[in-house]
Design an enzyme around this catalytic site. Structure first.
Site, PDB file in Angstrom:
ATOM      1  N   ILE A 119       0.795  -1.251   0.046  1.00  0.00           N
ATOM      2  CA  ILE A 119       0.033  -0.082   0.036  1.00  0.00           C
ATOM      3  C   ILE A 119       0.756   1.270  -0.066  1.00  0.00           C
ATOM      4  O   ILE A 119       1.611   1.458   0.959  1.00  0.00           O
ATOM      5  CB  ILE A 119      -0.978  -0.124   1.272  1.00  0.00           C
ATOM      6  N   CYS A 135      12.130  -7.570   1.467  1.00  0.00           N
ATOM      7  CA  CYS A 135      13.094  -6.379   1.693  1.00  0.00           C
ATOM      8  C   CYS A 135      13.579  -6.735   3.242  1.00  0.00           C
ATOM      9  O   CYS A 135      12.954  -7.539   3.862  1.00  0.00           O
ATOM     10  CB  CYS A 135      12.503  -5.198   1.713  1.00  0.00           C
ATOM     11  N   GLU A 195       4.006  -7.667   3.007  1.00  0.00           N
ATOM     12  CA  GLU A 195       4.122  -8.737   3.953  1.00  0.00           C
ATOM     13  C   GLU A 195       3.816  -8.081   5.204  1.00  0.00           C
ATOM     14  O   GLU A 195       3.313  -9.014   6.239  1.00  0.00           O
ATOM     15  CB  GLU A 195       5.769  -8.859   4.129  1.00  0.00           C
ATOM     16  N   CYS A 221      10.971  -6.264   5.970  1.00  0.00           N
ATOM     17  CA  CYS A 221      10.036  -7.028   6.148  1.00  0.00           C
ATOM     18  C   CYS A 221      10.582  -8.375   6.746  1.00  0.00           C
ATOM     19  O   CYS A 221       9.984  -9.205   7.341  1.00  0.00           O
ATOM     20  CB  CYS A 221       9.372  -7.335   4.627  1.00  0.00           C
TER      21      CYS A 221
HETATM   22  N1  THU Z   1       7.696  -4.122  -1.780  1.00  0.00           N
HETATM   23  C1  THU Z   1       6.857  -5.063  -1.057  1.00  0.00           C
HETATM   24  O1  THU Z   1       5.585  -5.052  -0.903  1.00  0.00           O
HETATM   25  N2  THU Z   1       7.553  -5.959  -0.326  1.00  0.00           N
HETATM   26  C2  THU Z   1       8.801  -6.210  -0.698  1.00  0.00           C
HETATM   27  O2  THU Z   1       9.412  -7.111   0.066  1.00  0.00           O
HETATM   28  C3  THU Z   1       9.755  -5.526  -1.289  1.00  0.00           C
HETATM   29  C4  THU Z   1       9.007  -4.325  -1.868  1.00  0.00           C
HETATM   30  C5  THU Z   1       6.657  -3.196  -2.237  1.00  0.00           C
HETATM   31  C6  THU Z   1       7.069  -1.671  -1.643  1.00  0.00           C
HETATM   32  C7  THU Z   1       6.655  -0.627  -2.674  1.00  0.00           C
HETATM   33  O3  THU Z   1       5.179  -0.498  -2.629  1.00  0.00           O
HETATM   34  C8  THU Z   1       7.060  -1.625  -3.942  1.00  0.00           C
HETATM   35  O4  THU Z   1       7.124  -2.818  -3.667  1.00  0.00           O
HETATM   36  C9  THU Z   1       8.071  -0.914  -4.683  1.00  0.00           C
HETATM   37  O5  THU Z   1       9.443  -1.106  -3.763  1.00  0.00           O
END
Ligand code: THU
Length: 130
Positions: A42, A85, A54, A88
């Site tokens: 989001i 990432c 996550e 997370c």
């Molecule tokens: N993003 C995630 O939802 N999870 C991750 O582990 C890596 C990145 C999202 C965050 C952002 O909205 C988009 O990916 C680009 O970084």
């Protein structure tokens, strides 16, 4: 079994609110009693205020009563094998255990399965604070 978790993550990804990055992500986790919690990323116009898929899944998990997490699946529309990432990994490790499985997925299903211990070695753990 991992396949239904992948599908839950993919369904969550369809609900992503990612107008800025255009990088939808979905995550789903399962507790040992079979409950599944999912979430999507989001984003917010003030970029640092957005959050990851996550993290949304973890929020649903906590509000749903928590419990032991046995497996987690993550999928991203534009990647063949997304890995969570760093932030997370730390958030997942807060509630998962070292042997919790982490399924990295492409658009068709699970590509690789790792454990939390493999994805966050030498992580900082809360028991240090007790
Ligand atoms: N993003 C995630 O939802 N999870 C991750 O582990 C890596 C990145 C999202 C965050 C952002 O909205 C988009 O990916 C680009 O970084």
């Amino acid at each position: 079994m991992a396949d239904d978790l992948f599908k839950a993550a993919r369904e969550a990804m369809a609900k992503a609110y990612a107008p800025y990055s255009k990088f939808p992500v979905g995550a789903a986790l399962r507790t040992e009693d079979g409950r599944v919690f999912s979430g999507a990323n989001i984003e917010v116009a003030s970029f640092p205020e957005g959050w990851c898929a996550e993290t949304t899944a973890l929020a649903h998990y906590v509000m749903g009563g928590g419990g032991r997490i046995t497996e987690i699946a993550v999928v991203a529309e534009k990647m063949d094998r997304i890995t969570p990432c760093g932030g997370c990994r730390q958030r997942l490790a807060e509630f998962a255990t070292a042997d919790t499985k982490l399924h990295l997925c492409d658009q068709t299903g699970v590509v690789e399965t790792l454990t939390m211990a493999e994805i966050l070695p030498l992580g900082f753990a809360g028991d240090t604070l007790k």
